[in-house]
Design an enzyme around this catalytic site. Sequence first.
Site, PDB file in Angstrom:
ATOM      1  N   TYR A  34      -4.745   0.498  -7.349  1.00  0.00           N
ATOM      2  CA  TYR A  34      -3.694   0.069  -8.022  1.00  0.00           C
ATOM      3  C   TYR A  34      -2.649  -1.702  -7.958  1.00  0.00           C
ATOM      4  O   TYR A  34      -3.866  -1.634  -8.563  1.00  0.00           O
ATOM      5  CB  TYR A  34      -1.678   0.430  -7.168  1.00  0.00           C
ATOM      6  CG  TYR A  34      -2.305   2.011  -6.494  1.00  0.00           C
ATOM      7  CD1 TYR A  34      -2.123   3.081  -7.145  1.00  0.00           C
ATOM      8  CD2 TYR A  34      -2.430   2.199  -5.542  1.00  0.00           C
ATOM      9  CE1 TYR A  34      -2.388   4.401  -6.973  1.00  0.00           C
ATOM     10  CE2 TYR A  34      -2.652   3.616  -4.306  1.00  0.00           C
ATOM     11  CZ  TYR A  34      -2.750   5.072  -5.608  1.00  0.00           C
ATOM     12  OH  TYR A  34      -2.424   5.538  -5.064  1.00  0.00           O
ATOM     13  N   LYS A  84      -7.848  12.115  -6.645  1.00  0.00           N
ATOM     14  CA  LYS A  84      -7.675  11.584  -8.812  1.00  0.00           C
ATOM     15  C   LYS A  84      -8.871  10.988  -8.692  1.00  0.00           C
ATOM     16  O   LYS A  84      -9.496  11.623  -9.724  1.00  0.00           O
ATOM     17  CB  LYS A  84      -6.394  10.243  -8.049  1.00  0.00           C
ATOM     18  CG  LYS A  84      -4.715  11.273  -8.055  1.00  0.00           C
ATOM     19  CD  LYS A  84      -4.280   8.969  -8.529  1.00  0.00           C
ATOM     20  CE  LYS A  84      -3.043   9.545  -7.212  1.00  0.00           C
ATOM     21  NZ  LYS A  84      -1.957   8.236  -7.405  1.00  0.00           N
ATOM     22  N   TYR A 141      -0.681  19.336  -8.542  1.00  0.00           N
ATOM     23  CA  TYR A 141      -0.413  17.402  -7.668  1.00  0.00           C
ATOM     24  C   TYR A 141      -0.129  17.209  -6.617  1.00  0.00           C
ATOM     25  O   TYR A 141      -1.067  17.343  -6.015  1.00  0.00           O
ATOM     26  CB  TYR A 141       0.411  16.679  -8.839  1.00  0.00           C
ATOM     27  CG  TYR A 141       0.086  15.559  -8.024  1.00  0.00           C
ATOM     28  CD1 TYR A 141      -1.236  14.367  -8.897  1.00  0.00           C
ATOM     29  CD2 TYR A 141       1.396  14.860  -7.946  1.00  0.00           C
ATOM     30  CE1 TYR A 141      -0.762  12.713  -8.469  1.00  0.00           C
ATOM     31  CE2 TYR A 141       1.260  13.103  -7.246  1.00  0.00           C
ATOM     32  CZ  TYR A 141       0.346  12.718  -8.091  1.00  0.00           C
ATOM     33  OH  TYR A 141       0.235  11.161  -7.474  1.00  0.00           O
ATOM     34  N   SER A 160      -3.934  10.204  -2.522  1.00  0.00           N
ATOM     35  CA  SER A 160      -4.692   9.919  -4.254  1.00  0.00           C
ATOM     36  C   SER A 160      -6.166  10.015  -4.081  1.00  0.00           C
ATOM     37  O   SER A 160      -6.719   9.520  -5.474  1.00  0.00           O
ATOM     38  CB  SER A 160      -4.169   8.461  -4.586  1.00  0.00           C
ATOM     39  OG  SER A 160      -2.687   8.706  -4.890  1.00  0.00           O
ATOM     40  N   VAL A 192      -2.377   6.753   0.490  1.00  0.00           N
ATOM     41  CA  VAL A 192      -1.122   6.530   0.906  1.00  0.00           C
ATOM     42  C   VAL A 192      -1.416   7.323   2.006  1.00  0.00           C
ATOM     43  O   VAL A 192      -0.567   7.073   3.463  1.00  0.00           O
ATOM     44  CB  VAL A 192       0.290   6.444   0.537  1.00  0.00           C
ATOM     45  CG1 VAL A 192       0.129   5.810  -0.576  1.00  0.00           C
ATOM     46  CG2 VAL A 192       0.260   8.148   0.251  1.00  0.00           C
TER      47      VAL A 192
END
Length: 309
Positions: free
Chosen positions: A243, A67, A191, A64, A261
């Site tokens: 998050y 992103k 993705y 992530s 992760v």
Amino acid sequence: MTDLQAIVDDIHRELAPRFGEGKVADYIPQLARVDPKQFGMAVVTVDGAVHLAGEAEKAFSIQSISKVFTLTIALGKHGEAIWNRVGREPSGSAFNSIVQLEHEHGKPRNPFINAGAIAITDLVLAGHTPKEAIGEVLRFMRFLADEEDIVIDRDVAQSEQATGYRNFALANFMRSFEKLSHPVEHVLGVYFHQCAIAMSCRQLARAGLFLAASGTNPLTGHRVVSHMRARRINALMLTCGHYDGSGDFAYHVGLPGKSGVGGGILAVAPGKASVAVWSPGLNRNGNSLLGSIALEMLANRTGWSVFAA
């Protein structure tokens, strides 16, 4: 004058007895195979000095953290119009929550939760085939890190493709609300591949350096984004980058950051440095357990914080 190498070495030495703490991301089969007893750290300052400790040269799946960079690409393509598709608020929910997405009629809360990143990937796809979009993201990472040997870990990408049922559900849900413009399989193909980019801590810290230098690569003088855009990306990293653990990270570390992760975290000390840490064991929020602690130790010992007086 702060001896950054001594600080980084001390953090590595002090955390060594705890290597292996946390739980690897076992819901992605390829990540479940990663040895949790690994730790790397890299600090790259805006004047180009590089400080490394542990396995800072070993490539890992950035997941992530990618992103941040696809958001940067999407902003370059579409500007502020992207906020019609995704919000800017902290989620307060798990990174792959479907409940929140349903409650908000298919508009993801921010670009760093999975649904939001999938929406951003849909925007990156505009005018491209999936293969072209994947190539654009990879070229951008190579450009920022100034290294051509950065690659996508095909085994990780295939592992995610085979088991990413929740992401397929999120994407199909958004498609039902007309929040995605491209076929779900195409969006998720891009993705999964962007998340499977493999980089070392040193490469990742180098790639994030433009966010520590008001949008300009301080080593080449090349402007990546405007000063205002860099500031806003950093703001989103601070409020949404971990998050439902984002508030806790801001409280303890006080720097913009984005976790993955795979166990990596990219953190930015504006005007000072870009930092990457990697320790595969995760805490209950899906963020690197020892990576978060290492960054708190670094912030405390350097005085780096966006909240410093």
